[in-house]
Design an enzyme around this catalytic site. Sequence first.
Site: not given
Ligand code: KIV
Length: 289
Positions: A67-68, A106, A205
């Site tokens: 979700d990044s 995610d 993380e």
């Molecule tokens: O959303 C994401 O990219 C993540 C990673 C940074 C682990 O959760």
Amino acid sequence: MSTTFNLDTSTSRANPTPAPMRRLTVPKIRQRKVDGVTEEPLVMLTAYTARQAQLLDPHCDMLLVGDSLGQVIYGLPSTIPVTLEMMANHAAAVVRGSYHSLVVVDLPFGSYESSPEDAFDTAAHLMKESGAAAVKLEGGEAMAETVAFLTRRGIPVMGHVGLTPQAVNVLGGYAARGRSDVEADKIVGDAVALCEAGAFAIVVEGVVEPIAIEVTKKVSCPTIGIGASAQCDGQVLVSEDMLGMFERVPRFVKRYDDIAGLISRTAETYAKEVRERTFPGPDQTYQPR
Ligand code: KIV
């Protein structure tokens, strides 16, 4: 209805020539940690588009549709506004562009926390729409019941402990976690609870290194570190951070290249040639036969 499984790519730029290989499965990933040891660390990168997935896939064990993408693709200030539809669309693109890696998607903020049943509905929707084989959710002990509920019903879950970006408003920022004994004990307890509930792997993380090492020793499933430790069972980075798309990166990121610089220089050259009328040239124009 998703087009994941019947898209005809034969006449488009999306036409990949897949090497004959089988996609990694959740049991295969889980089995990489034997008696507490992962001989070869697991490699995971984020991917959000089909072409990016094609390029990263041969080098990875897992592709994470994180979700990044809220910040990286949509320019949002955090992951909080990310929607289920954004996740479904990008996950479907990544599945279409990959042949080898396990694709994990995610669960976005607000779509799974209220009950295991809600989490099941969200996860099942994402898996049907995209073809992804597993989901990731944030939170520790409080999410253990949900992890068990999903796993028993056919949905593999990757956990995520330590710095959990969806909790930014509770945590008050993105600083590393585990500096006090209370915080450290909580992170270790969270990871153990998720693993006992059936998580097949856990992202750790933004925690101080000794805690990442302790978590990795205490849980039987693989840990995937980001801002954690090389002693984790695997590593993940946001691909755009790793490639150097952004000038400002967190301390734990290594910029392996300067893609931002390359794009900027290339666009500058293109703009110059357009303004000079040297592009398009003879090779790029159609003449009468
Ligand atoms: O959303 C994401 O990219 C993540 C990673 C940074 C682990 O959760």
